[in-house]
Design a protein around this motif. Structure first.
Motif, mmCIF file in Angstrom:
data_model
loop_
_atom_site.group_PDB
_atom_site.id
_atom_site.type_symbol
_atom_site.label_atom_id
_atom_site.label_comp_id
_atom_site.label_asym_id
_atom_site.label_seq_id
_atom_site.Cartn_x
_atom_site.Cartn_y
_atom_site.Cartn_z
ATOM 1 N N ILE A 1 0.841 -1.207 0.000
ATOM 2 C CA ILE A 1 0.000 0.000 0.000
ATOM 3 C C ILE A 1 0.870 1.249 0.000
ATOM 4 N N ARG A 2 1.920 1.245 0.786
ATOM 5 C CA ARG A 2 2.827 2.388 0.835
ATOM 6 C C ARG A 2 3.468 2.636 -0.527
ATOM 7 N N ILE A 3 3.934 1.559 -1.164
ATOM 8 C CA ILE A 3 4.593 1.706 -2.461
ATOM 9 C C ILE A 3 3.604 2.182 -3.513
ATOM 10 N N SER A 4 2.394 1.641 -3.486
ATOM 11 C CA SER A 4 1.393 2.060 -4.472
ATOM 12 C C SER A 4 1.082 3.545 -4.341
ATOM 13 N N HIS A 5 1.063 4.037 -3.109
ATOM 14 C CA HIS A 5 0.809 5.460 -2.881
ATOM 15 C C HIS A 5 1.940 6.313 -3.467
ATOM 16 N N ARG B 1 -7.901 5.564 2.945
ATOM 17 C CA ARG B 1 -8.717 6.779 2.851
ATOM 18 C C ARG B 1 -7.935 8.003 3.291
ATOM 19 N N ASP B 2 -7.098 7.843 4.327
ATOM 20 C CA ASP B 2 -6.313 8.964 4.837
ATOM 21 C C ASP B 2 -5.311 9.457 3.799
ATOM 22 N N PHE B 3 -4.753 8.533 2.999
ATOM 23 C CA PHE B 3 -3.873 8.955 1.910
ATOM 24 C C PHE B 3 -4.588 9.941 0.997
ATOM 25 N N SER B 4 -5.824 9.589 0.645
ATOM 26 C CA SER B 4 -6.586 10.452 -0.258
ATOM 27 C C SER B 4 -6.891 11.793 0.396
ATOM 28 N N GLU B 5 -7.239 11.768 1.680
ATOM 29 C CA GLU B 5 -7.579 13.008 2.370
ATOM 30 C C GLU B 5 -6.374 13.933 2.473
ATOM 31 N N SER B 6 -5.181 13.355 2.585
ATOM 32 C CA SER B 6 -3.982 14.187 2.695
ATOM 33 C C SER B 6 -3.718 14.983 1.425
ATOM 34 N N GLU B 7 -4.282 14.558 0.300
ATOM 35 C CA GLU B 7 -4.079 15.257 -0.966
ATOM 36 C C GLU B 7 -5.008 16.462 -1.124
ATOM 37 N N PHE B 8 -5.891 16.694 -0.173
ATOM 38 C CA PHE B 8 -6.856 17.783 -0.296
ATOM 39 C C PHE B 8 -6.735 18.780 0.851
ATOM 40 N N ILE B 9 -5.531 18.901 1.396
ATOM 41 C CA ILE B 9 -5.277 19.875 2.458
ATOM 42 C C ILE B 9 -4.586 21.081 1.849
ATOM 43 N N PRO C 1 2.039 25.876 12.952
ATOM 44 C CA PRO C 1 2.955 25.095 12.110
ATOM 45 C C PRO C 1 3.143 23.661 12.572
ATOM 46 N N GLU C 2 3.291 23.446 13.873
ATOM 47 C CA GLU C 2 3.533 22.085 14.353
ATOM 48 C C GLU C 2 2.305 21.204 14.160
ATOM 49 N N GLN C 3 1.125 21.717 14.509
ATOM 50 C CA GLN C 3 -0.075 20.909 14.379
ATOM 51 C C GLN C 3 -0.472 20.713 12.924
ATOM 52 N N GLU C 4 -0.258 21.737 12.096
ATOM 53 C CA GLU C 4 -0.543 21.573 10.664
ATOM 54 C C GLU C 4 0.370 20.509 10.066
ATOM 55 N N TRP C 5 1.647 20.538 10.439
ATOM 56 C CA TRP C 5 2.600 19.543 9.947
ATOM 57 C C TRP C 5 2.214 18.141 10.410
ATOM 58 N N GLU C 6 1.848 18.004 11.682
ATOM 59 C CA GLU C 6 1.428 16.699 12.191
ATOM 60 C C GLU C 6 0.183 16.200 11.473
ATOM 61 N N CYS C 7 -0.756 17.087 11.230
ATOM 62 C CA CYS C 7 -1.990 16.709 10.557
ATOM 63 C C CYS C 7 -1.689 16.162 9.159
ATOM 64 N N ARG C 8 -0.868 16.871 8.402
ATOM 65 C CA ARG C 8 -0.527 16.424 7.052
ATOM 66 C C ARG C 8 0.159 15.060 7.071
ATOM 67 N N ASN C 9 1.107 14.890 7.974
ATOM 68 C CA ASN C 9 1.940 13.693 7.939
ATOM 69 C C ASN C 9 1.336 12.501 8.661
ATOM 70 N N ILE C 10 0.405 12.735 9.571
ATOM 71 C CA ILE C 10 -0.340 11.595 10.107
ATOM 72 C C ILE C 10 -1.201 10.999 9.007
ATOM 73 N N LEU C 11 -1.866 11.854 8.250
ATOM 74 C CA LEU C 11 -2.692 11.361 7.156
ATOM 75 C C LEU C 11 -1.853 10.711 6.068
ATOM 76 N N ASN C 12 -0.685 11.268 5.789
ATOM 77 C CA ASN C 12 0.117 10.823 4.660
ATOM 78 C C ASN C 12 1.028 9.645 4.978
ATOM 79 N N ALA C 13 1.322 9.385 6.239
ATOM 80 C CA ALA C 13 2.253 8.314 6.583
ATOM 81 C C ALA C 13 1.946 7.678 7.934
ATOM 82 N N GLY C 14 1.789 8.510 8.964
ATOM 83 C CA GLY C 14 1.624 7.978 10.314
ATOM 84 C C GLY C 14 0.403 7.105 10.479
ATOM 85 N N SER C 15 -0.657 7.411 9.746
ATOM 86 C CA SER C 15 -1.886 6.624 9.858
ATOM 87 C C SER C 15 -1.655 5.184 9.435
#
Length: 445
Positions: A169-173, A237-245, A291-305
């Protein structure tokens, strides 16, 4: 001076003893004879010992490749690239033959392929390995049948399948993100050859990403665990949501919010999922401008999730308690965020930016510097058309002159310490030690 003191003084003069040698020699003197040593000899002993103590040896650096190799030995698999056997299938082998046609072109898919195959400090293809180490560190419930256990590796067969699903899944993303917008290219006046290369690369990227995602979905369904399917599906789903921030350029590259566009809330909002309901959305609109919370939000959706929910799902397959599953989720999330902070800081380790090098405009150093100096946004505004129009060297220089890099390293330490803290809830095993070694090696990169 008695015989013992005379002998020691003679040896000191002849051999020019080092402080540690002198200390060992004096330790051989019996307690009865020590009071008879001359005052001079005792003073030399004391000063030598003090000098020895002042020589502080720097802590050893942890080697990333060695830590990963040791972890692979513990789980019994020779490589962390677990989905390699899927890449060697007939379908992907045919894709690889066509991919050779892109060699020498500027399609982003070639850069992605290079990073996937190079398992060094510049990428993190050890996600499946992390899932297996968490699985082995936590163990499994006694009710798990023997037929489900891979006793040579200390994990379950279903957990190994989940680790492979995670990497696919990670590679496909990553492969899907290599697709480029051809419309802007034709408008920019690309020649026919370049356009054909980009079009062909898009087709290969879509086919490869779709194949891996489809195959991972089939493997996930074969686990026959509805809760695990729900967890991993929500990560997709979180991968997709990270593309719309926020804003994007025409190639869908993310851009930071303009300073002052969003007002920071009076109360700090927690950036995370509801651990009891993975379908609850994150409070994206309430964290922009911080900045810190915005960064966490983006990267939790894009990787951490994905990493966090995969670790959580692995313990669900093992029949572990809800509390241990939540610990696994937190560990995976903090580890992914610490790694992303490390990657963000890597682009700013040298005083000058290498030729043709770029960095993410929503990386932690950029977001932190925008808070420190909002005027930097004037250099980013041209990127609304295309990030190729941005003067990265000037932005790089501005960021190095401010406090953003130090804040990014502090952010990495924060999530590193959080991951190590959560890891203490796991039993003390070689798998847990391997996870600690990987974290410490990552911190030294």
């Amino acid at each position: 001076m008695n015989r013992v003191g005379a002998v020691i003084m003679q040896q000191m003069r002849r051999q020019r003893m080092q402080p540690r040698q002198l200390q060992r020699c004096l330790e051989q003197v019996s307690p009865v004879e020590q009071p008879h040593l001359s005052t001079f000899t005792q003073l030399r002993c004391t000063s030598a010992s003090a000098a020895s103590n002042k020589q502080v040896t720097p802590p050893p650096r942890h080697d990333w490749n060695r830590a990963v190799s040791e972890a692979e030995r513990i789980v019994g698999y020779p490589t962390s690239f677990l989905s390699l056997r899927w890449l060697l299938s007939d379908e992907i082998a045919n894709v690889a033959l066509h991919l050779r046609k892109l060699v020498g072109s500027a399609h982003p898919l070639m850069k992605t392929a290079k990073h996937l195959l190079y398992n060094g400090k510049n990428t993190m293809q050890a996600w499946g390995l992390i899932v297996l180490l968490v699985s082995k560190a936590a163990g499994h419930a006694p009710s798990i049948p023997d037929v489900e256990q891979d006793k040579s590796a200390g994990v379950l067969h279903s957990q190994r399948a989940l680790a492979e699903v995670t990497e696919m899944i990670r590679i496909s993303h990553l492969v899907h993100n290599s697709v480029v917008n051809l419309q802007s290219g034709t408008e920019a006046g690309q020649d026919a050859t370049t356009y054909d290369d980009m079009s062909f690369g898009n087709k290969i990227g879509l086919l490869t990403g779709d194949y891996l995602l489809g195959h991972s979905s089939a493997e996930l369904a074969n686990l026959r665990n509805q809760e695990v399917v729900e967890l991993i599906s929500s990560a997709v789903r979180d991968f997709s949501e990270s593309e719309f921030i926020g804003e994007r350029d025409e190639q869908n590259n993310p851009l930071p919010f303009k300073p002052g566009t969003f007002q920071r809330p009076s109360l700090t909002v927690g950036v995370d999922f509801n651990e009891h309901d993975v379908m609850t959305p994150m409070p994206i609109g309430q964290v922009m401008g911080n900045p810190e919370q915005e960064w966490e939000c983006r990267n939790i959706l894009n990787a951490g999730s994905l990493l966090g929910k995969s670790c959580q799902a692995s313990l669900k397959l093992a029949g572990q308690s809800e509390q241990m599953q939540r610990h696994a989720y937190r560990f995976g999330k903090h580890l992914a965020l610490a790694w992303q902070a490390c990657l963000d800081a890597e682009s700013f380790q040298s005083p000058t930016l290498p030729p043709d090098a770029t960095f993410s405009l929503v990386s932690a150093p950029v977001l932190f510097h925008l808070e420190h100096d909002p005027s930097l946004y004037k250099l980013i505004e041209p990127g609304k058309k295309s990030v190729d129009l941005i003067d990265y060297n000037k932005i790089h220089k501005e960021i190095l002159a401010g406090p953003a890099l130090a804040k990014t390293k502090e952010l990495q330490r924060k999530h590193t310490e959080a991951a190590l803290s959560v890891l203490q809830h796991f039993p003390a095993t070689d798998a847990r030690q391997a996870l600690e070694n990987i974290i410490l090696a990552m911190q030294d990169l």
